[in-house]
Design a protein around this motif. Structure first.
Motif, PDB file in Angstrom:
ATOM      1  N   SER A   5       0.827  -1.194   0.000  1.00 15.52           N
ATOM      2  CA  SER A   5       0.000   0.000   0.000  1.00 15.52           C
ATOM      3  C   SER A   5       0.862   1.245   0.000  1.00 15.52           C
ATOM      4  N   VAL A   6       0.184   2.377  -0.110  1.00 14.25           N
ATOM      5  CA  VAL A   6       0.866   3.657  -0.045  1.00 14.25           C
ATOM      6  C   VAL A   6       1.084   4.069   1.400  1.00 14.25           C
ATOM      7  N   GLN A  32       1.605   5.811  -5.168  1.00 15.13           N
ATOM      8  CA  GLN A  32       1.148   5.124  -6.367  1.00 15.13           C
ATOM      9  C   GLN A  32       1.417   5.998  -7.593  1.00 15.13           C
ATOM     10  N   LEU A  76       3.452   0.844  -7.499  1.00 14.25           N
ATOM     11  CA  LEU A  76       3.884   1.535  -6.288  1.00 14.25           C
ATOM     12  C   LEU A  76       5.397   1.720  -6.318  1.00 14.25           C
ATOM     13  N   GLU A 110      -6.743   2.538  -9.138  1.00 21.20           N
ATOM     14  CA  GLU A 110      -6.183   3.620  -8.350  1.00 21.20           C
ATOM     15  C   GLU A 110      -6.633   3.490  -6.901  1.00 21.20           C
TER      16      GLU A 110
END
Length: 622
Positions: A5-6, A32, A76, A110
């Motif tokens: 994940s971000v 991302q 990512l 997204e």
């Protein structure tokens, strides 16, 4: 594989610390990649943390990561070092990423967070792992733990330790953050760069309408491999010429940047640097780094537009043949220098001859001769493209050659050659091209204008030569003009009659028994908008007249003046394509426009029809 994940509030972290002192000051930042697209030789994208976005640009050397498919849109990346610049005439920021690593390839979609900014963002898995995009009902919110980095020194500690061991000149430069070249732009304020001199030109004199002066330039490369050309004029040139030494590392500040002139740039950078007398250039004593070589490869079948231009190209190809070493006598000083020709191919199914000169011919060239049967791959940087044999390339003083480089492009080329290339009939890129039309699109179809565009503007070429392409008919060749000069058979320079007998060449400093004639003449050309006189030199004149100057002189002497004039008339009212330069010359105190033919080609009506159709399409679409 763990879910990826971000970093929550990653954009806010970046904007809160726009210029980290060192990579150790950069926290965990994973974003991302959205809307990834090329801009020149670089790539831009929107860096997203699920809640906020900021425009980002990748350093040039990340292009291979994109082309190989490792760095993808919707993927990512972890940002390891960066700097922020203001976007001119806007309040926005742009993040210049100088170091990063790929965390994940493209996700399914997204990442968009519906939670508050202080809460963690929604987790996403890569395509190959994701079974669905929704989070189970009642599931606990996902969290990302940021571990403290106890072993990290502060920026002030690092700078203090470095400064204590640095030379006095380096200490001054280290009082401010060293900027990567990729981050510089003309709108930036103060900056300091640390660069190695990878090419040093000569101190040259020039003369133009504004007077006389001196100019000198260097090519600078930083630790990331980014290059820029720096130019110095007049007093600055004299001041810094003895300061810059090839291969040494320097701190530089107080320079200015501008958009690079594509006609004269020698490195891949959108900007070029000017250093005046107030610039600060200090040797970084004790500092040493070997910048990585950055390539901007041109496919062999796309070399045509570079013919005759100043822009150097990089080529990667599979070696097909290697010639023995030849000894070539240089015209300028009559010195013999080694040369070796190699033929390479790439996946455009075309081949080209690369001429290796001097040490490259005798060292790397000999190595290639021994291993040619294994079809090695070579990457050659900084090659000059000429119209010899249609299209060919040759090394210059700054050229480098690597055998079997560890590059994604080399792996791709090897796979092509093993699967289909070695069983395919490969044609030379210059096949069917004359010396005049090998330049193709660039030489004869770019900057096409009518004659009136040139003749109606007396100020064209006032500061420096400008170049255009013309489609025109030859309407007159005056038979009573001085059409040639007596030339040295070795260097082609003008000769004078020697005392006693023979001819004296100032260039060779020798007497010769014989000389040859070389054309230097003017012709009148016409198009629908008017007419003009063009200056013509030997190679173009031979093709237009249909014979050498020696042969034309023989016709006049042996066959009479009528046959001489008939030969000239046969060359008139024939259409040609011309590439010309326009410059202002002063004669008898009066400025005159001089139009000189740089290259010429008979009209290829098929290519001309395609060009005209494209021009019509542009007009109708607008």
């Amino acid at each position: 594989m763990d879910a990826k994940s971000v970093t929550p509030s990653a954009v806010a972290l970046i904007l809160a610390n726009p210029t980290p002192e060192s990579p150790d000051d950069v926290p965990e930042i994973v974003v991302q990649v959205l809307d990834l697209k090329p801009i020149g030789s670089r790539f831009t994208f929107m860096a997203s943390d699920g809640e906020a976005k900021v425009k980002a640009i990748l350093s040039t050397h990340f292009a291979s990561e994109v082309h190989s498919g490792k760095l993808q849109n919707l993927g990512l990346v972890r940002i390891l070092n960066y700097t922020c610049n203001d976007i001119p005439q806007k309040t926005d920021k742009m993040v210049i990423i100088t170091k990063c690593e790929v965390v994940s390839q493209a996700l399914d979609a997204e990442i968009k967070s519906e939670v508050k900014i202080e809460e963690p963002s929604v987790l996403m898995k890569p395509k190959e792992e994701a079974a669905g995009l929704s989070k189970p009902i009642g599931a606990a919110p996902a969290t990302i733990m940021l571990k403290p980095r106890h072993d990290v020194k502060s920026a002030s500690q690092i700078v203090s330790e470095q400064r204590g061991n640095a030379a006095p000149a380096a200490r001054l430069a280290m009082t401010r953050r060293v900027h990567p070249l990729i981050s510089l732009n003309p709108y930036q304020g103060n900056w300091v760069i640390k660069v190695r001199v990878t090419s040093k030109g000569n101190l040259r004199s020039y003369r133009n309408a504004r007077g006389e002066g001196h100019v000198f330039n260097v090519e600078l490369t930083d630790e990331d491999g980014t290059q820029i050309q720096a130019t110095m004029f007049n007093e600055a040139a004299k001041k810094f010429y003895p300061v810059f030494e090839l291969g040494k590392v320097y701190y530089i500040s107080k320079g200015s940047l501008r958009i690079a002139n594509k006609q004269f740039k020698t490195v891949q950078n959108d900007y070029e640097m000017t250093l005046n007398e107030t610039a600060v250039v200090e040797e970084a004593e004790g500092e040493s780094f070997i910048p990585p070589v950055q390539y901007n490869f041109v496919k062999i079948d796309m070399l045509g537009p570079y013919v005759g231009g100043r822009e150097l190209v990089d080529i990667i190809g599979v070696v097909q043949s290697v010639s023995p070493t030849l000894s070539i006598r240089r015209k300028i000083d009559n010195e013999s220098i080694p040369k070796r020709d190699i033929v390479v191919a790439d996946d455009s199914n075309k081949t080209v001859t690369i001429s290796l000169w001097n040490d490259l011919a005798t060292t790397v060239g000999e190595e290639l001769l021994d291993m040619v049967d294994s079809a090695p791959i070579i990457a050659v940087k900084s090659l000059k493209v000429s119209d010899f044999q249609g299209v060919s390339v040759s090394t210059v003083g700054k050229s480098t050659l690597v055998i079997n480089p560890e590059l994604p492009e080399a792996e791709k080329l090897r796979a092509w050659y093993e699967s289909e290339g070695k069983g395919t009939t490969l044609a030379s890129v210059g096949a069917g091209m004359g010396a005049s039309n090998a330049g193709g699109l660039r030489s004869m179809y770019s900057d096409r204008v009518f004659l009136s565009h040139i003749t109606s503007d007396p100020n064209l070429g006032q500061d420096k030569p400008v170049f255009f392409s013309l489609y025109a008919n030859i309407s007159n060749i005056k038979p009573d003009q001085t059409m040639w000069y007596r030339a040295c058979t070795t260097c082609n320079k003008k000769v004078t009659e020697a005392l006693g007998s023979g001819f004296w060449c100032e260039g060779c400093q020798k007497n010769y028994e014989r000389c040859s004639l070389r054309y230097t003449m003017v012709i009148k050309v016409s198009d629908p908008t008017g007419e003009a006189w063009l200056s013509l030199f030997n190679d173009q004149a031979e093709r237009i007249v249909g014979c050498s100057a020696d042969e034309l002189d023989r016709i006049r002497k042996e066959e009479g003046d009528d046959m001489f004039q008939l030969k000239l008339k046969e060359a008139t009212w024939i259409p040609h394509l011309f590439r010309v330069s326009v410059v202002q010359n002063e004669y008898m105190g009066e400025k005159r426009q001089r139009i000189t033919v740089r290259s010429e080609s008979p009209v290829d009506y098929s290519a001309e029809a395609r060009y005209q159709l494209e021009e019509i399409a542009k007009l109708t679409s607008s």
